[in-house]
Design an enzyme around this catalytic site. Structure first.
Site, PDB file in Angstrom:
ATOM      1  CB  ALA A 173     -16.600 -76.950 -34.516  1.00 24.79           C
ATOM      2  CB  SER A 179     -12.145 -75.047 -28.529  1.00 27.78           C
ATOM      3  OG  SER A 179     -12.037 -73.643 -28.690  1.00 27.78           O
ATOM      4  CD  GLU A 233     -44.990 -52.115 -56.917  1.00 31.20           C
ATOM      5  OE1 GLU A 233     -45.743 -52.864 -56.273  1.00 31.20           O
ATOM      6  OE2 GLU A 233     -43.934 -51.625 -56.436  1.00 31.20           O
TER       7      GLU A 233
END
Length: 361
Positions: free
Chosen positions: A161, A175, A59
């Site tokens: 996952a 992994s 503003e």
């Protein structure tokens, strides 16, 4: 939603204000806000937006483009309720009153304990106020900031996952890679959308992750999440984290709610938790998870290395219920997106992507 009391010109101005707001920084403690000032005849006479902490609010930025007196009788159309507090800058509500603005139209109410109340202050000064114009669009645009402002913490996404039987690693701890390339690309894209990426010290010591967001060629994407490490064990001096574009934030993890509040005070609005079963379980058990991303590979591993540990569920009736938001196929894998069930809340869709940047470490 379009408020019944808004004119067509004001609605058009609000759409423009949202466009202007998008120029502001998408991360940090301050919201992106845009403002359009209309003359009494409905012509656009000034525009502005917030450029970040310490700079003029939207503003005031718009008013600064007018000569003294030019805003008298005008309408200010702004995406967020004008603030009512003195921080690095003065209250926008006061600036609008002093400029002689006759009407203020805004989309979303300010949820801040200290900054809200601008609409009431404007009305008390005789300014006409219309709230809720294009509220749904503004809510979606400001979703991450509003979540942090309303809850005092970032939005938390937990990702893992796993195999179809819920294992995240084989018996030897390996992994890489349970999921395929398409799933890993999706993970990196989502990392880039988050303000922070979190792991535990166990993951840092075992995997030495870089915690960056990368493209198919391994190059860093333009937007990088801040790395956050939970735990008391020290991060080794030679860890790959040391090469991250952002300094790592180290938190004990003993009080996750307090840790998340501390991250919110840093301007972090969203956290992508990738830190292994221990950290995922801690967040789930604490009730601090807002979204789950589960990448499922069509493989079976067996064994004890589960994606989630003990959640203190003695019977099926006590299970943590989830809303299924979406299921996506990524190559040979599936991505399941779910949200915890919150009593009294309507089911939510999956969190929308708000940028287009793109399992791994």
């Amino acid at each position: 939603m379009i408020a019944a009391g808004a004119t067509a010109l004001e609605v058009d101005a609000m759409r423009r204000a949202l466009e202007l707001a998008a120029h502001g920084p998408a991360k940090g403690v301050n919201p992106r806000v845009g403002c359009v000032i209309l003359s009494p005849e409905g012509d656009v006479i000034a525009e502005g937006w917030h450029r970040g902490a310490g700079t003029a609010h939207a503003e005031v930025d718009a008013l600064s483009r007018l000569a003294p007196g030019d805003a008298r009788g005008a309408t200010a159309v702004v995406t967020l309720e004008p603030c009512n507090h003195l921080g690095r800058t003065g209250p926008c509500a006061v600036a609008l009153i002093e400029a002689g603005v006759a009407r203020v139209v805004y989309a979303v109410a300010d949820p801040g304990d200290h900054s809200s109340g601008g609409a009431d202050r404007l009305r008390a000064a005789g300014v006409s106020v219309e709230a809720g114009v294009l509220e749904d669009e503004a809510e979606a645009f400001l979703a991450d900031w509003l979540f942090a402002a309303r809850t005092g913490r970032p939005h938390v996404t937990v990702k893992w996952a796993s195999s179809l039987d819920g294992r995240v690693a084989a018996a030897d701890g390996s992994s890489r890679w349970i999921t395929g390339p398409a799933a890993r690309v999706d993970v990196h894209r989502r990392r880039a959308l988050a303000d922070a990426i979190a792991v535990g010290t166990g993951t840092v010591l075992a995997d030495d992750p870089s915690l960056t967001a990368r493209d198919d060629d391994g190059d860093l994407l333009p937007s990088q999440p801040v790395p956050v490490v939970f735990g008391r064990r020290p991060v080794p001096d030679g860890a790959r984290l040391a090469a991250h574009p952002h300094d790592a934030v180290l938190l004990t993890g003993e009080d996750l709610a307090a840790d998340l509040a501390a991250l919110a005070r840093r301007g972090i609005r969203s956290v992508f938790v990738e830190g292994g079963p221990t950290l995922a379980t801690s967040f789930l058990a604490a009730g601090l998870v807002d979204e789950l991303l589960v990448y499922l590979a069509p493989v079976l591993i067996g064994g004890p290395r589960l994606a989630v540990g003990d959640l203190g569920v003695p019977a099926i009736a006590d299970a943590h219920r989830l809303e299924l938001a979406a299921v996506e196929r990524l190559g040979d894998d599936l991505l399941v997106i779910a949200h915890p069930v919150v009593p009294g809340r309507a089911p939510r869709a999956a969190t929308p992507d708000t940028t287009t940047p793109p399992e791994g470490n």
